[in-house]
Design a protein around this motif. Structure first.
Motif, PDB file in Angstrom:
ATOM      1  N   VAL C 186       0.836  -1.202   0.000  1.00  0.00           N
ATOM      2  CA  VAL C 186       0.000   0.000   0.000  1.00  0.00           C
ATOM      3  C   VAL C 186       0.874   1.257   0.000  1.00  0.00           C
ATOM      4  O   VAL C 186       0.608   2.222  -0.715  1.00  0.00           O
ATOM      5  CB  VAL C 186      -0.957  -0.002   1.216  1.00  0.00           C
ATOM      6  N   VAL C 188       3.824   1.563  -1.196  1.00  0.00           N
ATOM      7  CA  VAL C 188       4.424   1.730  -2.525  1.00  0.00           C
ATOM      8  C   VAL C 188       3.417   2.339  -3.493  1.00  0.00           C
ATOM      9  O   VAL C 188       3.727   3.273  -4.230  1.00  0.00           O
ATOM     10  CB  VAL C 188       4.951   0.383  -3.058  1.00  0.00           C
ATOM     11  N   LEU C 189       2.197   1.825  -3.438  1.00  0.00           N
ATOM     12  CA  LEU C 189       1.165   2.379  -4.322  1.00  0.00           C
ATOM     13  C   LEU C 189       0.974   3.863  -4.035  1.00  0.00           C
ATOM     14  O   LEU C 189       0.806   4.680  -4.938  1.00  0.00           O
ATOM     15  CB  LEU C 189      -0.153   1.634  -4.119  1.00  0.00           C
ATOM     16  N   PHE C 190       1.015   4.192  -2.766  1.00  0.00           N
ATOM     17  CA  PHE C 190       0.841   5.584  -2.385  1.00  0.00           C
ATOM     18  C   PHE C 190       1.979   6.442  -2.936  1.00  0.00           C
ATOM     19  O   PHE C 190       1.750   7.496  -3.527  1.00  0.00           O
ATOM     20  CB  PHE C 190       0.784   5.685  -0.857  1.00  0.00           C
ATOM     21  N   ARG C 192       3.813   5.899  -5.446  1.00  0.00           N
ATOM     22  CA  ARG C 192       3.802   5.999  -6.904  1.00  0.00           C
ATOM     23  C   ARG C 192       2.609   6.776  -7.427  1.00  0.00           C
ATOM     24  O   ARG C 192       2.478   6.993  -8.616  1.00  0.00           O
ATOM     25  CB  ARG C 192       3.771   4.595  -7.500  1.00  0.00           C
ATOM     26  N   SER C 193       1.713   7.144  -6.532  1.00  0.00           N
ATOM     27  CA  SER C 193       0.549   7.887  -7.013  1.00  0.00           C
ATOM     28  C   SER C 193       0.922   9.355  -7.134  1.00  0.00           C
ATOM     29  O   SER C 193       2.017   9.775  -6.771  1.00  0.00           O
ATOM     30  CB  SER C 193      -0.600   7.736  -6.021  1.00  0.00           C
ATOM     31  N   THR C 194      -0.010  10.110  -7.623  1.00  0.00           N
ATOM     32  CA  THR C 194       0.239  11.544  -7.799  1.00  0.00           C
ATOM     33  C   THR C 194       0.520  12.206  -6.451  1.00  0.00           C
ATOM     34  O   THR C 194       1.290  13.151  -6.352  1.00  0.00           O
ATOM     35  CB  THR C 194      -0.935  12.208  -8.541  1.00  0.00           C
ATOM     36  N   TYR C 195      -0.050  11.645  -5.386  1.00  0.00           N
ATOM     37  CA  TYR C 195       0.241  12.184  -4.053  1.00  0.00           C
ATOM     38  C   TYR C 195       1.693  11.946  -3.670  1.00  0.00           C
ATOM     39  O   TYR C 195       2.338  12.799  -3.068  1.00  0.00           O
ATOM     40  CB  TYR C 195      -0.692  11.563  -3.011  1.00  0.00           C
ATOM     41  N   ARG C 197       4.167  11.778  -5.658  1.00  0.00           N
ATOM     42  CA  ARG C 197       5.015  12.736  -6.376  1.00  0.00           C
ATOM     43  C   ARG C 197       4.966  14.100  -5.711  1.00  0.00           C
ATOM     44  O   ARG C 197       5.973  14.802  -5.616  1.00  0.00           O
ATOM     45  CB  ARG C 197       4.562  12.839  -7.826  1.00  0.00           C
ATOM     46  N   ALA C 198       3.785  14.451  -5.231  1.00  0.00           N
ATOM     47  CA  ALA C 198       3.658  15.746  -4.558  1.00  0.00           C
ATOM     48  C   ALA C 198       4.570  15.776  -3.331  1.00  0.00           C
ATOM     49  O   ALA C 198       5.210  16.788  -3.048  1.00  0.00           O
ATOM     50  CB  ALA C 198       2.210  15.986  -4.159  1.00  0.00           C
ATOM     51  N   LEU C 222      -0.668  14.385   5.804  1.00  0.00           N
ATOM     52  CA  LEU C 222      -1.065  13.113   5.198  1.00  0.00           C
ATOM     53  C   LEU C 222       0.085  12.111   5.293  1.00  0.00           C
ATOM     54  O   LEU C 222      -0.090  10.979   5.752  1.00  0.00           O
ATOM     55  CB  LEU C 222      -1.429  13.369   3.726  1.00  0.00           C
TER      56      LEU C 222
END
Ligand code: ATP
Ligand code: ATP
Ligand code: MG
Ligand code: MG
Lengths: 278, 367, 356, 294, 247
Positions: C186, C188-190, C192-195, C197-198, C222
């Motif tokens: 989870v 890792v998915l986070f 790699r998400s746009t979040y 990157r932010a 967050l």
């Protein structure tokens, strides 16, 4: 119609009055330049518009709405004692990210890229502000369509300025001039209505700045942008501006079309100097 | 080649060699080592088995203890001895239980070591007993009205002892003030000041020897005149050295009174003298700590259990262990249904600060 | 397409790993050290990745990890001690104040939520601080939490400064593996998400990130809460692994240990953190143990070997790794099967195609 | 009057331990001021200095051992910088910090190995560790010496830094190695100087501290180290007067907490105070403001 | 007069990428030498290696006959070289005055006079001497970077885009200053995007293209060179310039 207007903006740092009671307006679709000697307060104006600094005084409106409003506080407040006191101490400030969301994007005079990311990621990250998905859907890839769209757009943007060859390089390894170009593209990626460019042509030779000028004109029409530009390359300023504001010591010195400014003796004395560059 | 075919049985030594209780752990280990040097084999089912000691450092830390315990199990030990310091024993108890290996506590006096655990035994008395003994001693012998108690935060040993002392002391009509200090603390002046300000008649501080050394020094320089009382841990030459030439009175309870078994005393001292490392581990001299005698006894209790089980299988030893009765140098040892030693006697000693030795004061039982 | 392959490949690899562990459990006695290393390694991998999320990806230098693990461990323990055993656990506190128990999984999730909740509270004042000031403030909060959990007045709940034990634990090595594996997935998915990157943008340049429309406070919080949530879960797993918990164990030294794992693995590399967690645990708890015992070849005693030598050697090893792998084992890169396979392919075909 | 003499010991203990924290804190602050590195090993250098004293005093008279130990501590600090931090000049900041944690482990573990984990008794320094009576309070003389010595050393250090170009050079190095080199600054020497001064003060601090609390174990440096570090942050890392004031504030506060009977929270209170200060002044009491214009 | 700085077969690479390939050039004492080239051509890299900030992969750099290629920056500075680095790099946490002082770190003599000189060149700096330089405007920082380099009284001053971000009026001043420096006997190695101005004041000029040296000549000659005009001078300028030259 005025997209951006500054009314009586003052910015004071301790004893230094960087911006002094400045008012200006930018109409939709225009390219407006802000010029003036070093330390005149131009970058500070950008910082006020984008919410980095809270102005000591003044109002900034964007797209018909008041975005930043501040009146003297503290000691100064006493001057306004009386029935209007409440009104004058009201502060309305938006954070930089909210302002970006409203549609103002900027570049920085001292380059500020995301240095450890690749060129492509720099642009992609700037699209985060226009996301529609929440954390949950982003984590579990429910938003994969949006994500794919972002990637496509980023690639297209990079291509438009000619950085596509470098898109997998770390941003920090680009040369100075390329970094400036990347900053512009990154700002574009936030999907702005108004683009603030702080000396985009610094570090470019005349040939390159001409190309940049063309690029700016191109993106203006393609993305229906309004542009506020700070620049010391007079060829560029005179070539593409619809209107020019000249500031000196934080105050407005003159404003007008390029032709008018070029003829203005006060501007020549304070800023442009002899005929050669004018 | 005859040696190669010889059968071996492994005994785990689960003791701290570092951390707060390193000094005590080492003294306890010395007893085990001495016993092992005396009796290297055990006859099981008519065959001699060489006894191998497997040691592991539990670092005096409850978070390091489980993996250290696991490490012993992975080396295939049949029975475990230790540990000095109750907290680490409690922390490892369930690991040993899960591995089905019996463990014999040597000086871990906190009730929780054996409570609710089928595989943990111990040969020492318990805190409720020791705490009560000291409380009685303070009331009866020292005529104390008010006691100041100091324990270390998060330390089962000192916490438990203070708890039971307070119960008994209050029951006997005394008044108590108690405080706890934090790990890593070296400044005891404020606690000493507090005791003085409260007008306590005794200062009860059953803390580790590390803290004790600091406490004794500071008590002397702050001019604390009331007696300092502590439990079995303080029966150590660390305390003797710290108090030597200082103006303090120290009373401790202990399991073993030097001189009770002159033969053992002489033997272990000679053995220690044979190797400078032993002397170093004993704190620089050959002063005999109760822990060493207890460690010695524990080793023999383990051998007894093996003999009785006629097996090196941990499960068999476990069953036999409950019924072992053994006459050790520290007294007779037998276990009750909890796995606790049946003991009703403790010795109280005082430190002679001039000569740097222990002086016997009283033998105390619970009323 | 290659992404999909990658996905399938990773899945297969994980499945193979789990089957491997299962087989191992069937053939080896459960007391083997390899299981200790696998279990503790998995738990440390999770907390290391959660710390990496903050330190490596968001650039928030936080040293509060041990504190959040403590919250997780206690929350889990408190709610899973069987009712009948409470009197013996809460010996000095009359059997405790909480008189119900939760199922294991629910308690684990609750452990994470409790840690995240505390993180939310702490985040409000603390996340405004910069770099080292943030580090020391979070370290301080961890210490405060430790003191609070040791406070006698909370004894009926926390058992004061005494151990909590007898709560429910797991019996298969697969359990911590699956739980922490899922959690890491989870994270890792986070990332790699746009979040994710932010967050990287915040790490690189806060001012620029804010100017690109990233709400700093919200994103930092967050990251902080998510990181703490998983630290809490790993705390719960650690409690299960150790079978006892005590607040005094969750010291700053524990945080440093985790930080060490993160940096040795590579700041900003998830696979690096996982790899180094296992290496760290194995070296510390298993491979080097022999250095602590005096050993003889015949009657010759091998010099230097005696208690304490293991830790000297271990610290020297750590120093060597830090000095010679300055960016950690993995740097900022990730181990990926496709790249690994790609490298193999590269050797055979010499194709040099760069893909966005 | 009784109340005063009763509570004076807390204040004494606070001032004395505060001074010792201050001396250690200066070491943190100076290194941080230049390398932006939290030198986690500093507390352990302090401990190692104490151990060296134990060993030195067992063969030499104390008065000879003292300067020798101070010199040895300085050498230790210098070598640590050279071996563990210098090779990492261009590495990520976090790696350097881990290197510091590694050195801290190493020192502790070597100490553990050397001492066998056994408590070592610090030698009594004649005169300094004598018991005296001040205002009716019995205490060691070191309690009174510490604040005076701390003040003197700090004043000397401030002169050294502000009266020479080195002060500016240090701050320049902290901002930008490359450009500092372009000014002709030998960054290695400037950094070594910081470590030398810091280690010397740690040695002095260790003599004072262990005269008061005369037992040394491998972890003896950890707590004073952490407290001193908190003191440095409290005063604003990088600021020497800040570190000194921070040291005293923390020493006194923790003893007041103990005096009030809140011993469980004496450390926690220190941190709570720190956080409170940081939320109001995010860079500590005297920390330099971040001068970054966009 | 001889060559103060000579670069022979210099190759520099960052990781795998060669930024400068086999470049040889010389800077005669007392002259203004300029490097021209597009973004990323490797100009800054040449200066950085001369200052010791990057280590060349191969090649020699001679300063007053000594090979300085392997020396650390602080020793090179001691020999009498100063660099005005790309992107200003002022010490943001020091005040303007402290920045100037640190520029003269190696000097042992009195600084007052030099300070006054810098303040007279850039009155703005005098006004702001107590301000933290991190809060200066971009142009003010550029002035400071230049002043700081001058404070060290070098024999060779290397400037990486000194006019970057300066107002047109000041740009002219800067070039006057450069000429003045040269007249004082200080040698100047200059990188400038404002190729017109740079070439018109340079004694010698080199053109770099993707890391390679492609042309060398006097400033005036290159100003008239068709390919240089096309690549670097921009159309508008060319026209203007040719008009001017015509008259
Ligand atoms: N944070 C600050 N603190 C103090 N003074 C400041 C700060 N920011 C700007 N100033 C001062 O305000 C004045 C205006 O600065 P600003 O950066 O706006 O100038 P500018 O017009 O952009 O100049 P340039 O063309 O050189 O970039 C300068 O004199 C600067 O020193
Ligand atoms: N630190 C670095 N890491 C990797 N590559 C670099 C680095 N610095 C420069 N480069 C690369 O080296 C080449 C030359 O860079 P350099 O900065 O010398 O160019 P330049 O001629 O000064 O350009 P500009 O006019 O834009 O400043 C460029 O391709 C650049 O991408
Ligand atoms: Mg500007
Ligand atoms: Mg350049």
């Amino acid at each position: 119609m005025n997209l951006l207007s500054l009314n009586d903006v003052t910015m004071q740092f301790g004893g230094v009055v960087a911006v002094n009671n400045l008012s200006l307006t930018v109409k939709k679709g225009e390219i407006v330049s802000l010029i003036g000697p070093n330390g005149a307060g131009k970058s500070t104006v950008f910082n006020v518009i984008t919410g980095v600094y809270a102005p000591t005084n003044g109002v900034v409106s964007f797209d018909g709405e008041k975005m930043i409003e501040n009146y003297p506080k503290g000691k100064m407040k006493r001057l306004y004692a009386g029935e209007n006191r409440e009104k004058y101490t009201k502060i309305m400030l938006k954070r930089p990210d909210e302002i970006t969301k409203l549609g103002i994007a900027r570049t920085f005079q001292n380059i500020r890229l995301f240095r450890s990311m690749t060129v492509f990621e720099n642009v992609l990250t700037a699209m985060h502000v226009r996301r529609t998905s929440n954390v949950f859907s982003a984590v579990f890839r429910i938003n994969h369509k949006e994500e794919a769209g972002m990637r496509e757009k980023s690639a297209a943007l990079l291509k438009s300025i000619g950085l596509e060859q470098l898109q997998n390089m770390p941003a920090s390894s680009l040369s100075y001039g390329k970094q400036r170009q990347l900053e512009i593209v990154r700002a574009l990626a936030t999907g702005p209505k108004l683009l603030l460019l702080d000396e985009p042509a610094a570090g470019m030779n005349p040939q390159e700045s001409e190309e940049l000028a063309e690029f700016i004109l191109k993106i203006r029409s393609r993305y229906e942008l309004t542009i506020l530009l700070i620049e010391h390359h007079m060829d560029m300023v005179m070539g593409i501006s619809d209107k020019i504001y000249v500031v000196d010591f934080g105050k407005l010195l003159a404003s007008g079309t390029p032709e008018e400014i070029q003829q203005n003796q006060a501007v020549i004395d304070a800023y442009l100097g002899g005929a050669e560059d004018g | 080649s005859a040696e190669k075919t010889e059968k071996t049985v492994k005994i785990g030594v689960f003791e701290p060699a570092s951390g707060d209780n390193g000094a005590g752990g080492k003294q306890e280990t010395l007893g085990i080592l001495y016993a092992n040097s005396q009796t290297k084999t055990v006859e099981i089912d008519g065959e001699p088995y060489r006894v191998e000691l497997e040691t592991v450092d539990n670092e005096s830390a409850t978070d390091k203890a489980p993996t250290a315990a696991q490490n012993l199990l992975s080396r295939g030990v049949s029975v475990v001895l230790g540990s000095y310091g109750s907290g680490v024993s409690i922390a490892a108890a369930d690991i040993f239980a899960r591995g089905g290996v019996p463990a014999i506590g040597i000086s871990c006096t906190n009730p929780q070591v054996t409570a609710g655990n089928e595989t943990y035994f111990r040969i020492c008395f318990l805190d409720p007993f020791q705490g009560t003994v000291l409380a009685n001693f303070a009331r009866d012998y020292l005529k104390a009205e008010k006691a100041y108690c100091l324990s270390k935060l998060g330390d089962d040993y000192s916490g438990g002892l203070v708890n039971y002392f307070v119960d008994a002391f209050q029951k006997a009509g005394g008044e108590v003030v108690s405080e706890a200090f934090q790990e890593g603390n070296s400044d005891f002046t404020s606690y000493i000041t507090k005791a003085k300000n409260e007008g306590a008649d005794i200062f009860y501080a059953p803390v580790s020897t590390e803290a004790a050394a600091l406490l004794v020094d500071q008590a002397s320089s702050q001019g604390l005149t009331v007696p300092i009382l502590a439990g079995d841990t303080w029966d150590s030459n660390v305390i003797l050295n710290a108090s030597k030439g200082k103006n303090v009175q120290i009373y401790v309870t202990t399991f073993y009174q030097e001189g009770a078994n002159p033969e053992f005393d002489a033997g272990v001292k000679a053995w220690m003298q044979s190797d400078p490392r032993h002397i170093k581990n004993n704190g620089g001299d050959v002063g005999l700590a109760a822990m060493t005698a207890m460690g010695y006894d524990a080793y023999y209790v383990a051998l007894e259990a093996m003999k009785k089980a006629d097996s090196v299988n941990p499960g068999d030893i476990l069953i036999a262990l409950g019924t072992v009765e053994y006459e050790g140098v520290s007294g007779s040892i037998a276990f009750d249904e909890n796995g606790d030693a049946i003991r009703d006697r403790a010795y109280v000693k005082t430190a002679d600060t001039e000569s740097g030795s222990w002086k016997f004061v009283a033998e105390q039982t619970v009323r | 397409m290659s992404k999909k392959n990658n996905f399938i490949l990773s899945g297969l690899l994980i499945a193979a790993l789990l089957i491997g562990i299962y087989v191992l459990e069937q053939i080896l006695p459960p007391t083997e050290m390899v299981f200790v290393v696998l279990q503790k390694g998995a738990i440390y991998a999770l907390v290391a990745v959660s710390m990496n999320l903050l330190n490596g990806f968001t650039g928030l230098f936080s040293l509060g990890q041990a504190g959040f693990m403590l919250i997780g461990a206690y929350t889990y323990a408190i709610f899973t001690i069987p009712e009948v055993l409470k009197p013996s656990v809460y010996l000095y506190f009359g059997g405790g104040a909480i008189h119900f128990t939760l199922p294991v999984l629910a308690a684990i999730v609750l452990a994470g939520l409790a840690a995240a909740f505390f993180a939310y509270l702490i985040g409000l004042p603390v996340l405004r601080l910069k770099s080292d000031y943030l580090a020391i403030a979070t370290l301080g909060f961890a210490e405060i939490i430790r003191a609070v959990f040791q406070w006698d007045a909370l004894g009926p709940v926390t058992n004061g400064s005494n151990l909590l034990r007898k709560f429910q634990t797991y019996d298969s090595t697969l359990f911590p593996f699956v739980v922490s594996g899922a959690c890491i997935a989870v994270i890792v998915l986070f990332i790699r998400s746009t979040y994710g990157r932010a967050l990287c943008a915040i790490r690189d340049d806060e001012t620029a990130a804010e100017a690109m429309g990233i709400h700093l406070a919200r994103h930092k919080r967050l990251a902080f809460c998510i990181s703490s949530f998983f630290a809490g879960i790993s705390g719960a797993l650690l409690a299960m692994f150790q079978m006892t918990v005590q607040a005094s164990a969750f010291k700053a030294a524990m945080t440093y240990e985790i930080l060490l794992i993160v940096v040795i693995g590579g700041i900003g590399s998830v696979t690096g953190s996982c790899l180094s967690a296992f290496l760290f645990v194995a070296a510390n708890e298993w491979w080097l143990r022999f250095l602590d015992t005096e050993q003889y070849i015949g009657s010759f005693q091998i010099p230097l070997l005696r208690p304490g030598f293991r830790r000297v050697v271990f610290s020297v090893l750590v120093m060597l790794v830090v000095l010679f792998f300055q960016k950690g084992i993995m740097g900022r890169k990730e181990f990926s099967i496709s790249r690994f396979a790609g490298r193999l392919k590269h050797i055979s075909y010499k194709n040099k195609e760069v893909k966005p | 009057m009784k109340g005063v003499t009763q509570n004076l010991p807390y204040l004494f203990a606070g001032i004395s331990v505060g001074g010792q924290y201050a001396l250690i804190a200066i070491g943190y602050t100076m290194v941080y001021g230049i390398l932006r590195l939290i030198n986690f090993a500093h507390g352990d250098v302090f401990m190692a200095s104490g151990l060296m004293m134990v060993y030195a005093a067992s063969v030499l008279p104390v008065w000879i051992a003292m300067p020798l130990v101070a010199a040895a501590t300085v050498v230790l600090g210098f070598l640590i910088e050279k071996a563990a931090y210098r090779p990492l000049r261009s590495a990520p900041r976090m790696s350097v910090m881990i290197s510091a944690i590694g050195v801290s482990y190493l020192l502790q573990n070597v100490a553990l190995y050397a001492t066998g984990g056994l408590n070592q008794t610090y030698p009594a320094i004649p005169w300094v560790s004598d018991t005296i009576s001040v205002f009716g309070v019995v205490t060691k003389r070191v309690t009174v010496i510490t604040p005076v010595l701390t003040a003197l050393l700090t004043a000397g250090l401030m002169l050294l830094i502000h009266r020479t170009k080195n002060g500016i050079a240090m701050r320049a190095v902290s901002k930008d190695f490359e450009t500092a080199q372009l000014m002709g600054i030998k960054i290695n020497s400037v950094i070594s100087a910081a470590f030398v001064i810091g280690s010397f003060l740690a040695a002095v601090g260790s003599m004072l501290y262990f005269s008061n609390y005369n037992g040394i174990v491998p972890t003896s440096g950890a707590m004073p180290g952490l407290k001193a570090f908190v003191a440095a942050v409290f005063g604003g890392i990088g600021s020497i007067p800040g570190a000194v004031i921070g040291g005293f504030v923390i020493g006194i506060c923790e003893n007041i907490m103990k005096g009030l009977g809140w011993t469980v929270f004496s450390d926690a209170f220190t941190f709570a105070l720190l956080i409170a200060v940081l939320t109001i002044k995010p860079t500590g009491l005297f920390g330099e403001k971040l001068a970054e214009k966009v | 007069m001889g060559d103060l700085l000579t670069i022979e077969n210099l190759t520099v690479s960052y990781g795998g990428i060669e930024a400068v390939k086999n470049v040889s050039l010389s800077v005669p004492e007392g002259e203004i030498v300029t490097l021209v080239g597009a973004n990323g051509a490797g100009k800054s890299t040449v200066l950085k290696s001369a200052a010791g900030l990057v280590k060349p992969k191969s090649g020699c750099i001679f300063f007053k006959g000594q090979n300085i290629a392997a020396k650390p920056p602080h020793e090179i500075v001691k020999q009498g070289i100063a660099l005005v680095p790309e992107g200003r790099r002022v010490f943001a946490n020091l005040t303007v005055k402290e920045n100037l002082k640190i520029g003269a770190y190696l000097r042992k003599d009195d600084l007052k006079e030099s300070m006054q000189h810098i303040y007279s060149l850039f009155p703005r700096l005098k006004e702001r001497r107590w301000q933290l330089s991190g809060t200066l405007s971009g142009g003010e920082q550029q002035m400071l970077a230049l002043g700081r380099a001058l404070m060290s009284r070098p024999e060779l001053i290397m400037m990486d885009e000194p006019s970057l971000g300066l107002a047109p009026l000041i740009v002219k001043d800067i070039f006057d200053i450069i000429k003045e420096i040269r007249n004082e006997g200080i040698t100047v190695l200059l990188i400038e995007q404002n190729a017109n101005l740079a070439l018109s004041c340079a004694d010698t000029a080199y053109v770099l293209e993707t890391g390679r040296l492609v042309k060398k000549g006097t400033g005036k000659a290159l100003l008239r060179d068709e390919s240089v005009k096309e690549a670097y001078l921009g159309k508008a300028r060319q026209q203007k310039r040719s008009n001017k030259n015509g008259t």
